[in-house]
Structures are given as structure tokens and as C-alpha cells.
Write an enzyme that holds these catalytic residues in place. Structure first.
Site, PDB file in Angstrom:
ATOM      1  NE  ARG A 171      24.542  23.060  68.959  1.00 24.39           N
ATOM      2  CZ  ARG A 171      24.176  22.140  67.830  1.00 24.39           C
ATOM      3  NH1 ARG A 171      23.387  21.338  67.842  1.00 24.39           N
ATOM      4  NH2 ARG A 171      25.050  22.367  66.811  1.00 24.39           N
ATOM      5  CG  ASP A 176      18.992  17.055  68.400  1.00 22.47           C
ATOM      6  OD1 ASP A 176      20.396  17.535  68.814  1.00 22.47           O
ATOM      7  OD2 ASP A 176      18.411  17.071  67.667  1.00 22.47           O
ATOM      8  CE  LYS A 220      17.554  15.751  64.398  1.00 23.83           C
ATOM      9  NZ  LYS A 220      18.791  16.517  65.190  1.00 23.83           N
ATOM     10  CB  SER A 270      22.599  17.872  66.734  1.00 19.75           C
ATOM     11  OG  SER A 270      21.333  18.026  66.304  1.00 19.75           O
ATOM     12  CG  HIS A 293      21.317  13.488  57.895  1.00 22.49           C
ATOM     13  ND1 HIS A 293      20.381  14.131  58.271  1.00 22.49           N
ATOM     14  CD2 HIS A 293      22.388  14.437  58.288  1.00 22.49           C
ATOM     15  CE1 HIS A 293      20.695  15.436  58.746  1.00 22.49           C
ATOM     16  NE2 HIS A 293      21.723  15.773  58.332  1.00 22.49           N
TER      17      HIS A 293
END
Length: 425
Positions: A169, A162, A188, A184, A83
Site C-alpha cells: 500500500r 498485514d 495487530k 491494518s 494505540h
């Protein structure tokens, strides 16, 4: 009895939320029993007062439980996910997934779309004619078994709490909270079911985190969350003060990624791709693997072509090109000494490569091509940027975003290292 008002008051007053309070509020918000304005107040309280490691871990676990988790056991290989926190010209996922897959490791890349100045991996891949990003879980598992790499959209059943909270947010100015960012991202990633996770945390003007200390705190928080959930997690902090590579824009970045897979491409893109591949392969039990060799000998390219074909794309089809181009030229002889990554990202966005709000279409051929980057010599009148768009009335705004955000000086400068630090459990 737990109520939303009690949970908000606890955090508003600087208190510590209990596991039971966190479990209740995430579940109730997902079901619609906690109103958006109440969750907004709680998010702002967390933004202002922070959260302890135990609270962040509980918050993350509760969001994972709000939806399904993928079962990748049937893949029969080590599964390693990656990620990136996002940046300008960050096309690394494209060459990285097939490169790691070339070593027999499965890479399940559930990716997203771009918003604002950072590009989205799915938008880039959809510039390839026929490429499909919406896959079923069964098809993801089958492709990982057969090819070893998949890049697709995340299902809405993964951490739905989320998705709902992130949208809130975004409109309540509570995005820039390390506890909320970390949970967050990691809810995932953990729900995707990989055996290991490698994080690329960007630092600099084109990154979400501009400050090194805060970026490192975010990396440490995410590594701890992954480790606490039994997933081997490690992070690299990488430079995003200038754009990565020579392109920012969807089809432009795909073209550059293919150059890397063909054994060429910009040195910084190759360096970061190899560094992340080494981390992923080490996490999969192959610390001595040589990913640089797999870029040179065609193994990574073979996996790329197989992955694109499996998802309906044509790896040989011409990529979209913009109808119009304009160049931005240097005013003097010298060397490029500065180039603000954020300004380049905004220029690409204004040219049509990105979107202002979710659901907007993008121009696949739009973006910025960097003809001279930091450290390179340039002559007066020589082009430094080439701007691409289908709508020429966008050129002025793109040029405005670049004005004063890059410079030419007499003395050559050297770019600093791409990898700034490494964080492990």
C-alpha cells in the site's frame, strides 16, 4: 473455485466480497500465490469503492488468522493495550505504560519505528543506552507478570499478511483508505491478545487524518472491529494541529517523558497521558483510579525505572545529545498564535530524527525543541525553536520547513482542548 481475477473484478465493479473470497485472497497472498500486482489492484479497488462493515470485519479476521495470536492468560492480570495513529511530539506511550502498570494492570505495548514526519516509539526508547526492543513472547509474558509494562517490537509472526500488504500500500498510493487503515491497525492489536484496547486517533495537520469527520469515521470503524472480535475497545479523538509537548525527536522526547513521570512536564502531555490512563483503567475495571496522583507520588516513575532496567536499559545513563544546535527567533514582539505540527515534524525528520525509508539509522539526539508554543508571549530576537543535529548541513532544510508555518501576533490565543471527542461501542 475462487480466483484473484474474480475477487478483483467483484470489488472493481462495486460489488461485495464474500467471506470465502476474503479468506481465500488473504491466505493466498500471504503464501505468495496471489501476486503483488493483483493485490495492488484489489487494494486500489477497495480504496476507490470502499468496503462494508462486514467486509472490513472479515478482512481483519483473515489477517489475524494469517499468523499467531499472543496468549496473555498466564500474565494473571487485566491486559489493556493502547494505540496511537501517530503525530508530532507524541511520546505518550512512554509515560502512559508505566503509569497504568502502577495500578496493577498489564500494558503490552508492541510498538513500531518512525517513518517520515512521525516518530517511532522504538526509536525513542533505543536512545536509552542498553535498551532492548526485541523480546521473545515468553519474556514479554514474564515482564508483564513481574512489572506490568513492556514496550517492545512486534514479532513478525503477528498478522504477517498485514506487514506484506502495508508495504504494498505504501508504494501504490492506497494508504489513505479507512477500511484498510482500520483493519491494518486492529488486526495487530487484536492479535496481541489484550482484554481491552484504547485508541488515540489524532486529528489535525500533524496527524495522518487531517479532517475531523474522517478521523471520527476511522475511530468508529476500529471500535466496531474490536468490539465485534470480543475486545472492549474505545477511542479518544485528540488534537494534533500543533505539536504535543515541547519536543520532537528521540532522546529529546524521552527526556520530556521522564519529566512527566517525575510530576512535571508540559501540561498538554500530562493532560493526554492522564486522559488515556483513565480510559485504560476504566476498561480494566478501575473507573475511580487517580492516575494524576501516581505521576506526583513516584509510583509511575518506579515502574518506568523497573521497565527500562528489565529490558537492559540504564534509567540513570545520560541520553544522547546532538553535537550542533541552532535557534530560530521571533521577528517581532507578541504572542505565538500558530504553529503547524506537520512543519515541526518535517523539520525534526530533516535534522535526522526520522528516516525516509525502512531500515535507515536515525540520530538519537536530533530534533526540534519548542521554546515558545502557541499562546505564549515572545519578544523580537527571542528563540522560538532550538534545532538539534549531528550534521549542521541539515539546518537549512529544517529551517525551510518551518518558514511561514508559525506566526506571532498581537493578541494572545488560547489552545483548544486536547481531547476532541470520545467513541465507544
Amino acid at each position: 473455485m475462487i480466483t484473484a481475477v474474480d475477487v478483483i473484478r467483484t470489488k472493481r465493479d462495486g460489488g461485495e466480497l464474500s467471506t470465502a473470497q476474503i479468506d481465500w485472497v488473504i491466505d493466498a497472498y500471504t503464501k505468495g500465490d496471489v501476486a503483488d500486482e493483483q493485490m495492488s489492484a484489489l487494494a486500489m479497488a477497495i480504496f476507490l469503492n470502499g468496503a462494508l462493515p462486514r467486509e472490513i470485519a472479515d478482512w481483519t479476521a483473515a489477517m489475524i488468522r494469517s499468523g499467531i495470536t499472543l496468549d496473555l492468560a498466564a500474565v494473571g492480570k487485566q491486559c489493556v493495550d493502547k494505540h496511537s495513529t501517530g503525530g508530532v511530539g507524541d511520546k505518550i506511550t512512554l509515560p502512559l505504560a508505566p503509569l497504568v502498570a502502577a495500578f496493577g494492570v498489564a500494558v503490552p505495548q508492541l510498538s513500531g519505528r518512525g517513518l517520515g514526519h512521525t516518530g517511532g516509539t522504538l526509536d525513542k526508547l533505543e536512545s536509552i543506552p542498553g535498551f532492548q526492543v526485541d523480546l521473545t513472547e515468553d519474556r514479554v509474558v514474564a515482564q508483564l507478570k513481574e512489572i506490568g509494562a513492556v514496550i517492545c517490537a512486534a514479532t513478525g509472526d503477528l498478522a504477517p499478511a498485514d506487514k506484506k500488504l502495508y508495504a504494498l500500500r505504501d508504494i501504490t498510493s492506497t494508504v489513505e483508505s479507512i477500511p484498510l487503515i482500520a483493519s491494518s491497525i486492529m488486526c495487530k492489536k487484536i492479535a496481541e491478545g489484550a482484554d481491552a484496547i484504547v485508541l488515540d486517533v489524532k486529528v489535525g495537520s500533524g496527524a495522518f487524518m487531517k479532517d475531523f469527520a474522517r478521523a471520527k469515521e476511522l475511530a468508529e470503524t476500529m471500535v466496531r472491529l474490536g468490539t465485534d472480535h470480543g475486545t472492549d475497545t474505545r477511542a479518544l479523538l485528540t488534537d494534533m494541529s500543533i505539536p504535543l509537548g515541547r519536543t520532537a525527536g528521540n532522546a529529546l522526547e524521552v527526556r520530556e517523558s521522564v519529566e512527566v513521570l517525575a510530576g512535571g512536564g508540559p501540561a498538554d502531555v500530562v493532560e493526554l497521558t492522564v486522559a488515556l490512563a483513565e480510559e485504560m483503567l476504566a476498561a480494566a475495571g478501575q473507573p475511580d483510579a487517580d492516575p494524576a496522583a501516581a505521576l506526583q507520588d513516584g509510583r509511575a516513575m518506579d515502574k518506568w525505572r523497573a521497565m527500562i532496567g528489565a529490558q537492559g536499559g540504564d534509567p540513570d545513563a545520560p541520553l544522547p545529545t546532538a553535537r550542533e544546535t541552532e535557534e530560530v527567533t521571533a521577528d517581532a514582539d507578541g504572542h505565538v498564535t500558530e504553529m503547524d505540527a506537520y512543519a515541526v515534524g518535517v523539520a525534526a525528520w530533516r535534522l535526522g530524527a526520522g528516516r525516509e525509508r525502512q531500515g535507515q539509522p536515525v540520530q538519537f539526539g536530533a530534533g526540534v525543541e519548542i521554546l515558545k508554543t502557541v499562546g505564549e508571549p515572545v519578544k523580537a530576537g527571542e528563540p522560538v525553536f532550538r534545532l538539534h543535529t549531528d550534521t549542521p548541513d541539515r539546518f537549512a532544510a529544517a529551517k525551510e520547513s518551518l518558514a511561514g508555518r508559525w506566526s506571532v501576533g498581537d493578541a494572545p490565543v488560547e489552545r483548544g482542548p486536547i481531547v476532541l471527542d470520545r467513541v465507544t461501542a
